[in-house]
Design a protein around this motif. Structure first.
Motif, PDB file in Angstrom:
ATOM      1  N   ASN A 123       0.860  -1.188   0.000  1.00  0.00           N
ATOM      2  CA  ASN A 123       0.000   0.000   0.000  1.00  0.00           C
ATOM      3  C   ASN A 123       0.896   1.237   0.000  1.00  0.00           C
ATOM      4  OD1 ASN A 123      -2.216   1.708   0.238  1.00  0.00           O
ATOM      5  ND2 ASN A 123      -3.090   0.657   2.015  1.00  0.00           N
ATOM      6  N   VAL A 124       0.291   2.428   0.017  1.00  0.00           N
ATOM      7  CA  VAL A 124       1.083   3.659  -0.002  1.00  0.00           C
ATOM      8  C   VAL A 124       1.363   4.182   1.402  1.00  0.00           C
ATOM      9  CG1 VAL A 124       0.351   4.326  -2.304  1.00  0.00           C
ATOM     10  CG2 VAL A 124      -1.001   5.052  -0.327  1.00  0.00           C
ATOM     11  N   HIS A 143      -6.157   3.414   7.394  1.00  0.00           N
ATOM     12  CA  HIS A 143      -7.118   4.175   6.599  1.00  0.00           C
ATOM     13  C   HIS A 143      -6.613   4.444   5.180  1.00  0.00           C
ATOM     14  CE1 HIS A 143      -4.390   7.267   8.202  1.00  0.00           C
ATOM     15  NE2 HIS A 143      -4.674   7.916   7.110  1.00  0.00           N
ATOM     16  N   GLY A 201      -5.137   3.900   1.241  1.00  0.00           N
ATOM     17  CA  GLY A 201      -5.251   3.018   0.092  1.00  0.00           C
ATOM     18  C   GLY A 201      -6.621   2.917  -0.531  1.00  0.00           C
ATOM     19  N   ARG A 202      -6.676   2.116  -1.580  1.00  0.00           N
ATOM     20  CA  ARG A 202      -7.915   1.925  -2.327  1.00  0.00           C
ATOM     21  C   ARG A 202      -8.890   1.061  -1.534  1.00  0.00           C
ATOM     22  NH1 ARG A 202      -4.177   0.102  -7.226  1.00  0.00           N
ATOM     23  NH2 ARG A 202      -3.784   2.107  -8.201  1.00  0.00           N
ATOM     24  N   LEU A 227      -8.247  -2.628  -1.061  1.00  0.00           N
ATOM     25  CA  LEU A 227      -7.136  -2.939  -0.159  1.00  0.00           C
ATOM     26  C   LEU A 227      -7.606  -3.010   1.286  1.00  0.00           C
ATOM     27  CD1 LEU A 227      -4.157  -0.894  -1.627  1.00  0.00           C
ATOM     28  CD2 LEU A 227      -4.428  -3.370  -1.543  1.00  0.00           C
TER      29      LEU A 227
END
Lengths: 374, 374
Positions: B204-205, B210, B212-213, B216
Motif C-alpha cells: 500500500n502507499v 485508513h 489506500g484503495r 485494499l
C-alpha cells in the motif's frame, strides 16, 4: 538538480515582499522536520551564502528562531521571522490539521505564498498534512482536478535525473488527470531542469498499445494529441525500468503506482548500498581495497545522493510548494531551497498556470473524442 | 534461492513418468529463450550433474535437441525428447498462441504436466503467451479466480530473498484475489523457501489502516482473518521500501503495481551497477582499487545476481510453471530447474491445492463479512 544555476542575474535591491523582477522571497516552514529548526536554519544559511538573490520568511516559534538566526552570519537582514507556536507532527492526521492547524508554522508558511509575500513555500513537514493544507490555503489552479507531487529520480539521461509524477498526492487518477500530470510535468522539466522539449512517457506494464488499464489507453490518446501544442515529445507507454532510464525525461503515473515505485527504488538502492558496505568489510584485503576505492564510491554516492535532489514539488496549486524530506540535513534543506529558487526565478508558476489554462479546453475536447473512439 | 537443497534423499531408480516418491520429472521447453536451445541443454546438464534425482522431458525440434544432448556427458538416459517443430517467439500475441500454437514446444511442455508425465514445467519463453497457454492447458485450481506470477527479490531477510506476487499475470485484482495471492504466496514461501510460518504484507502507499484503495481495506480484513487457519503471520500494510526489506517475507499486490515495482527495482539496481563500474574507471587509482575490490564486488554481485533467483512461478494452476528469464544463460536455466525441483520434491502442488480449496469457503464467508463491515 543538475540544472544550471542562474547566478549571473543582476542583483536587485528591492525589499522582501515586493516581488521584484530578480529578487526572490521564499517562505520556509522551520518546523516539522525530524532534525528540528536548527537544521532548517543551517540549510537556509547555506543557501543564503551561495545565492545573494534569496530572502526568506521563516515560520515557527519566534524566540527560538531569532536565537538560531543570530548565530549564523550572513542571515541578518535576509530573514523575516513569523511567529507560529504550533507544529504539525509526522503523526498528525491531515484532516485534523486542516481543521485545527491555524496556529501552526506550516499554515503560516503557506499563507505567505497565498498572500503574495513569497513566491514558493518550502517545508520538511508531514506530506499528507502539507498537501491537504496546500489545497485548502492555496487552492487548485483553475482547470486542475487533482494536484500532483513530482520528484526527481537518478537516471541515465544527460541531465542526471528524471521527473516522476504523481508519487502520492492522490491514489486515484483518471485519464484527464494523467493528461494534466503530463502538462504539469513537462512545464516542470522545462523550468526546473532547463529541458526545452521534454520527452514524456506514460507508465504501464508494457510498451504495446493494447496493454494496461482502460484509463491508460484513453490517456495515451489524450497525451499524444496534446504533445505538439504543449511543446513536449510523447514517447508513449514506458515501463518501470524506464524510470531510471533514458527513454524519457518525465514519467507520468497515478499516485498509488508512483508512490510504490519511488519507495521500491529507494529501498533497492539502500539495500545495495548496505550490501556494498558489507562486502567491503569482509576481509582485511577488502577493507584495504575500500580505502583506495573511497573516492570512487563517494563519486557514486554523490551521483545518487537523495539529498542532492531533495524536494518533491506540489504541482497544480496557486503557488508551488517544495516538500523536503523529513529527515533532510542542512545540505538537503539547501537543495530544496535551491529548487524553490530555480522555480521562482524561471517564472514557473505563471507558465504552468498558462499551460494548464490553455490546455483545459483542448483537454476537454480531446477527452470527449478519446472516449468516442474507445 | 537460499533454501537448502534436499540432496540427502535416497535415489529412486524408477523410470521417468512413473511419478515415484523421490524421483522428479521436469518438463522443459527448450525453445523461446533469447539464447536458443543450446543454452537450455547446457542448463539442464548443469542441474543433472548436481542432482541425480531429476529426469527431464525436453520439448523442441528432435534432431537438433538430440545432437545437443549427445554432446553433454551425463544427460544420456535422463532426457526424453518430445519433438515440436514450432516455437513461440517473444513477439507472438498470447491470443494467437492459444489458437494456433498446438505444434509449439511451449504447448508440448505444458501438456506433459497436464498429462501427469512431469510434475513442473519450465520455460524461458514469452511470459504472456506462457500464462495464456498455461491457463488453457493446465486450467485454474478450483477456487482460484486469477492465477499469479510470484518472483523472488533480494532482501534484508535471513533467507536473502522475499516473495512478491502478482508481478503481472493479471493487471486487475479485487479483494478476494489478493486474499488468494496471500494464501498462495504463503504456501510458496513455505515449500519453496522452507519458511515454516511466513510473514505476509499487503502493499500500500502507507502502513496506516485508513490508507489506500477500497479493495485494499477489505483485503486487509480478509487476509488478517485467514492468517491463523492458513498458518502465516499477517504484518498488515507494507510499503515499496519493504519489498527488499525485512518486515515480511511475502509481498501481496495486484499485477500492475507488482510489475512496475519489479521493473523499477531491476532498473534501479542496474543503473547503480553501471554507475559503480563507471566510478571505478574514473582514474588510474580507482582502476587499481577496483582490482583489489574485485572479490568484494563479486560477493555483492552474487548476492543480488538475478540468475541465482531465476524463475517467476505461476501459481493457482493445476501444476506449477516456472518462467525463466528470456535472457537466462546456462546458470540461470539451472537455477530455474533447481526451483522447479524444490517445488516438486516438497509436494507443493498438493499442498497449495489443499490450501486454496479449504480456504475457498472461508474466504467466501470472510468476504461477505468484510463487505458488510465496510
Amino acid at each position: 538538480m543538475s540544472a544550471s544555476h542562474p547566478s549571473d542575474q543582476d542583483r536587485n535591491e528591492s525589499l522582501p515582499g515586493e516581488a521584484a523582477a530578480r529578487r526572490v522571497v521564499l517562505s520556509v516552514d522551520a518546523m516539522g522536520g525530524d532534525r528540528g529548526p536548527a537544521t532548517v536554519v543551517a540549510g537556509i544559511s547555506r543557501s543564503a551564502r551561495k545565492n545573494p538573490d534569496i530572502d526568506f520568511i521563516l515560520h515557527g516559534p519566534k524566540d527560538e528562531l531569532d536565537r538560531l538566526i543570530a548565530r549564523k552570519r550572513g542571515l541578518a537582514g535576509r530573514v523575516t521571522v513569523r511567529d507560529a507556536s504550533d507544529v504539525v507532527t509526522m503523526h498528525d492526521k491531515p484532516s485534523q490539521v486542516v481543521r485545527h492547524g491555524k496556529s501552526t508554522s506550516m499554515w503560516s508558511a503557506l499563507d505567505a505564498v497565498r498572500d503574495g509575500e513569497a513566491e514558493v513555500c518550502v517545508s520538511c513537514g508531514n506530506t499528507g498534512a502539507l498537501m491537504a493544507l496546500s489545497m485548502m490555503r492555496l487552492r487548485k489552479l483553475p482547470g486542475v482536478n487533482r494536484p500532483a507531487i513530482a520528484v526527481l529520480w537518478p537516471s541515465r539521461n544527460p541531465q542526471g535525473f528524471n521527473v516522476m509524477l504523481d508519487v502520492g498526492a492522490d491514489i486515484r487518477a483518471d485519464e484527464k488527470d494523467l493528461l494534466q500530470y503530463a502538462l504539469m510535468g513537462a512545464s516542470y522539466a522545462r523550468n526546473g531542469m532547463n529541458l526545452a522539449r521534454p520527452r514524456i512517457g506514460l507508465l504501464n506494464v508494457g510498451t504495446e498499445e493494447h496493454k494496461g488499464r482502460p484509463e491508460l489507453k484513453v490517456a495515451h490518446e489524450l497525451i499524444s494529441e496534446a504533445a505538439e501544442q504543449a511543446n513536449f515529445e510523447y514517447v508513449g507507454f514506458v515501463e518501470g525500468g524506464d524510470i531510471p532510464g533514458d527513454r524519457c525525461d518525465v514519467i507520468v503515473t497515478d499516485g498509488f503506482t508512483g508512490n510504490v515505485a519511488l519507495k521500491t527504488g529507494e529501498g533497492t538502492a539502500s539495500l545495495i548500498g548496505d550490501l556494498l558496505k558489507e562486502a567491503f568489510k569482509y576481509s582485511p584485503l577488502s577493507r584495504f581495497a575500500a580505502v583506495l576505492a573511497l573516492t570512487s564510491l563517494r563519486r557514486l554516492q554523490k551521483r545518487i545522493d537523495p539529498r542532492r535532489v531533495n524536494g518533491g514539488v506540489f504541482l497544480g496549486l496557486n503557488g508551488p510548494v517544495v516538500k523536503s524530506h523529513g529527515s533532510a540535513d542542512a545540505m538537503g534543506v539547501s537543495a530544496a531551497v535551491k529548487l524553490a529558487y530555480q522555480l521562482a526565478a524561471s517564472g514557473f508558476q505563471e507558465k504552468i498556470a498558462a499551460r494548464v489554462a490553455s490546455a483545459v479546453s483542448l483537454a476537454q475536447d480531446a477527452a470527449e473524442r478519446g472516449t468516442e473512439t474507445e
